[in-house]
Motif scaffolding. Structure first.
Motif, PDB file in Angstrom:
ATOM      1  N   ALA A 137       0.853  -1.187   0.000  1.00  0.00           N
ATOM      2  CA  ALA A 137       0.000   0.000   0.000  1.00  0.00           C
ATOM      3  C   ALA A 137       0.888   1.237   0.000  1.00  0.00           C
ATOM      4  CB  ALA A 137      -0.891  -0.005   1.239  1.00  0.00           C
ATOM      5  N   ALA A 138       0.431   2.280  -0.685  1.00  0.00           N
ATOM      6  CA  ALA A 138       1.239   3.490  -0.833  1.00  0.00           C
ATOM      7  C   ALA A 138       1.573   4.094   0.524  1.00  0.00           C
ATOM      8  CB  ALA A 138       0.487   4.497  -1.689  1.00  0.00           C
ATOM      9  N   SER A 139       0.687   3.890   1.472  1.00  0.00           N
ATOM     10  CA  SER A 139       0.880   4.539   2.771  1.00  0.00           C
ATOM     11  C   SER A 139       1.814   3.747   3.686  1.00  0.00           C
ATOM     12  CB  SER A 139      -0.470   4.702   3.461  1.00  0.00           C
ATOM     13  OG  SER A 139      -1.009   3.411   3.668  1.00  0.00           O
ATOM     14  N   SER A 140       2.220   2.528   3.257  1.00  0.00           N
ATOM     15  CA  SER A 140       2.948   1.666   4.186  1.00  0.00           C
ATOM     16  C   SER A 140       4.282   2.266   4.621  1.00  0.00           C
ATOM     17  CB  SER A 140       3.188   0.281   3.570  1.00  0.00           C
ATOM     18  OG  SER A 140       4.138   0.406   2.530  1.00  0.00           O
ATOM     19  N   GLN A 141       4.817   3.206   3.803  1.00  0.00           N
ATOM     20  CA  GLN A 141       6.091   3.804   4.173  1.00  0.00           C
ATOM     21  C   GLN A 141       5.910   4.836   5.274  1.00  0.00           C
ATOM     22  OE1 GLN A 141       8.657   4.660   0.850  1.00  0.00           O
ATOM     23  NE2 GLN A 141       8.775   2.442   1.025  1.00  0.00           N
ATOM     24  N   LEU A 142       4.700   5.309   5.415  1.00  0.00           N
ATOM     25  CA  LEU A 142       4.465   6.372   6.397  1.00  0.00           C
ATOM     26  C   LEU A 142       4.092   5.806   7.764  1.00  0.00           C
ATOM     27  CD1 LEU A 142       2.393   8.705   4.029  1.00  0.00           C
ATOM     28  CD2 LEU A 142       4.846   8.826   4.577  1.00  0.00           C
ATOM     29  N   THR A 143       3.264   4.763   7.771  1.00  0.00           N
ATOM     30  CA  THR A 143       2.875   4.194   9.065  1.00  0.00           C
ATOM     31  C   THR A 143       3.979   3.266   9.552  1.00  0.00           C
ATOM     32  OG1 THR A 143       1.756   2.448   7.887  1.00  0.00           O
ATOM     33  CG2 THR A 143       0.396   4.258   8.656  1.00  0.00           C
ATOM     34  N   LYS A 144       4.125   3.207  10.869  1.00  0.00           N
ATOM     35  CA  LYS A 144       5.157   2.335  11.445  1.00  0.00           C
ATOM     36  C   LYS A 144       4.712   0.884  11.267  1.00  0.00           C
ATOM     37  CE  LYS A 144       7.979   2.131  15.595  1.00  0.00           C
ATOM     38  NZ  LYS A 144       7.571   1.134  16.543  1.00  0.00           N
ATOM     39  N   PRO A 145       5.576   0.034  10.682  1.00  0.00           N
ATOM     40  CA  PRO A 145       5.146  -1.361  10.496  1.00  0.00           C
ATOM     41  C   PRO A 145       4.949  -2.043  11.849  1.00  0.00           C
ATOM     42  CG  PRO A 145       7.330  -0.955   9.524  1.00  0.00           C
ATOM     43  CD  PRO A 145       6.937   0.281  10.257  1.00  0.00           C
ATOM     44  N   THR A 146       3.928  -2.894  11.931  1.00  0.00           N
ATOM     45  CA  THR A 146       3.738  -3.629  13.189  1.00  0.00           C
ATOM     46  C   THR A 146       4.771  -4.743  13.264  1.00  0.00           C
ATOM     47  OG1 THR A 146       2.115  -4.951  12.051  1.00  0.00           O
ATOM     48  CG2 THR A 146       1.265  -3.225  13.487  1.00  0.00           C
ATOM     49  N   LYS A 147       5.149  -5.066  14.489  1.00  0.00           N
ATOM     50  CA  LYS A 147       6.156  -6.098  14.708  1.00  0.00           C
ATOM     51  C   LYS A 147       5.540  -7.463  14.448  1.00  0.00           C
ATOM     52  CE  LYS A 147       8.919  -7.404  18.579  1.00  0.00           C
ATOM     53  NZ  LYS A 147       9.148  -6.967  19.949  1.00  0.00           N
TER      54      LYS A 147
END
Ligand code: ATP
Ligand code: MG
Length: 442
Positions: free
Chosen positions: A7-17
């Motif tokens: 998703a385009a936004s995945s770089q902005l939100t912190k990835p879940t562990k």
């Protein structure tokens, strides 16, 4: 397509562990060294008994286990990771054990054509159980299978092999329990008596036992429910239903174990979890692991090969839980020497790296274990921090690849173990020779 695209936004939100699957463990250093040590021991021992390695796939057709292990067993009823292949709809299962796969492979490749085979395997198995100490959803087994021989001497050999492995690992606190399940016709007579006994105690049976009463009553003897202990203990014993040939097989096995001084107790209630067993069954048990005390179990399965479509041939084998065994090793055996490299390579300047790495590779090529100091990406770090790392590595020697020494064709050798830190120069051209002397001292 779109579901594979991040998703385009995945770089902005912190990835879940992300964490691993429950009940499936990572095996990390330094513990993994114990696994490698154990695997080496197994390979050496199997070679001494002339057992050859077999490697079968982790995924098999579901039907193999349903047919091979039996429909009314813990594994098939509730523990299998089964799924349909998304692409072609094949019904597949992550192997819960390896005997069925070995038998399938032996039949498929006609391995018994030129006579019997002695085989062993090591690898992961999968069972959807409640994770607890000694019980995991991915666990590992070593197994040994002997196919094409019907005599009790291979039963004896297999039991002695397992026992030799325990000795090799320094384990003494493992006892052997033995039973004979006889042949199918003998089991039939026992089955009727067993059902009659259980029916007299219907009120004491749990749901599972009631369900199995007429499908697989023998399995009830394998229950883990302590409430059934009394009913199970007073049940008619299979051993009393065995004919002459079955008793002769059992007694011959016992004589061979006796002659080898291997102690055992006869447990008439030992039935094992799978349907495929006949005649000899056995378990190696320890009291040091709480309720997960069975480290190894096996027996004869003279009808399984035919059951999965092969030409009838006798067979016998065992499977051993590596996690449980290594837990024992950790508790009872001599601590293993920590893994340490022979040499820690200290490299003061980035500019020295090309030549240093060349020398390090020469050393590794002649068998010297070298841990190379690695920098942060911004230089190699201070000498102080490099020496600290060298000490922590447990290496016997530090090799210091200083720019000045190297310019005159030399490297500094520093002893890291003698406390004084004795230091001398060594010709780079002779460093491989020096390494040879180093090797002969350990
Ligand atoms: P249990 O009665 O403990 O469930 P089992 O009869 O199901 O054991 P086998 O199928 O005979 O076990 O497997 C042989 C060995 O593999 C066991 O004796 C045990 O050491 C090990 N083992 C079986 N299941 C597990 C598991 N879920 N986790 C770790 N080890 C296991
Ligand atoms: Mg089980």
């Amino acid at each position: 397509m779109s579901e594979n695209k991040p998703a385009a936004s995945s770089q902005l939100t912190k990835p879940t562990k992300l964490v691993g699957v429950k009940g499936m463990n990572d095996i990390l250093p330094p513990d993994s060294a114990r696994w490698e040590w154990f695997e080496d021991k197994v390979r050496q021992l199997m070679a001494r008994y002339a057992y050859r390695n077999i490697r079968t796939p982790i995924v098999e057709p579901t039907a193999l286990f349903v047919r091979g292990l039996g429909e009314v067993t813990d594994i098939v009823e509730k523990e299998m990771y089964s799924f349909d292949d998304r692409l072609n709809g094949e019904a597949l299962t992550l192997r819960p054990e390896c005997t069925a796969g070995v038998v399938r492979a032996v039949v498929e490749h006609n391995l018994l054509y030129e006579g019997g085979k002695r085989l062993y395997y090591m690898g992961p198995m999968f069972r959807h159980e409640r994770p607890q100490r000694g019980r995991y959803r991915q666990f590992h087994q070593v197994g040994a299978e002997v196919l094409g021989f019907g005599g009790p001497e291979v039963d004896a050999e297999l039991i002695l092999l397992a026992s030799a492995l325990f000795k090799e690992l320094g384990l003494t606190d493992i006892r052997l329990e033995l039973n004979s399940l006889g042949q199918p016709n003998e089991r039939l007579a026992h089955r009727a008596a067993l059902i009659a006994h259980l029916e007299q105690h219907l009120d004491l049976l749990d749901e599972e036992a009631k369900r199995r009463l007429h499908t697989n009553p023998l399995r009830i003897l394998d229950t883990k429910n302590p409430a059934l202990k009394e009913v199970v203990e007073s049940a008619p014993q299979l051993l009393d239903f065995l004919g002459e040939a079955s008793m002769a097989h059992f007694n011959a096995l016992r004589a061979m174990l006796d002659a080898n001084g291997l102690a055992y107790t006869i447990n008439p209630r030992l039935v094992r979890g799978m349907d495929y067993y006949n005649l000899t069954v056995f378990e190696f048990i320890t009291d040091s692991l709480g309720s997960q005390g069975t480290v190894c179990g096996g027996g004869r399965y003279d009808y399984l090969i035919e059951q999965v479509g092969g030409k009838s041939a006798p067979a016998v084998g065992w499977g051993l839980g590596i996690e449980r065994l290594l837990e024992l090793v950790k508790e009872q055996s001599e601590p293993m020497a920590a893994l340490a490299p022979d040499v820690y390579a200290i490299i003061p300047d980035v500019a020295s790296l090309p030549l240093a790495l060349q020398v390090i590779e020469t050393l590794r090529a002649v068998g010297v274990a070298v841990q190379m100091h690695a920098g942060s990406g911004e230089g190699m770090g201070s000498m102080k921090s490099q020496f600290k790392k060298a000490d922590a590595s447990g290496a016997t020697f530090g090799l210091i690849f200083g720019a000045d020494e190297m310019a005159s064709g030399q490297v500094t050798v520093k002893s890291l173990r003698d406390g004084v830190g004795a230091q001398r120069l060594q010709d780079l051209a002779l460093v491989a020779d020096w390494a040879h002397t180093l090797q002969s001292t350990h």
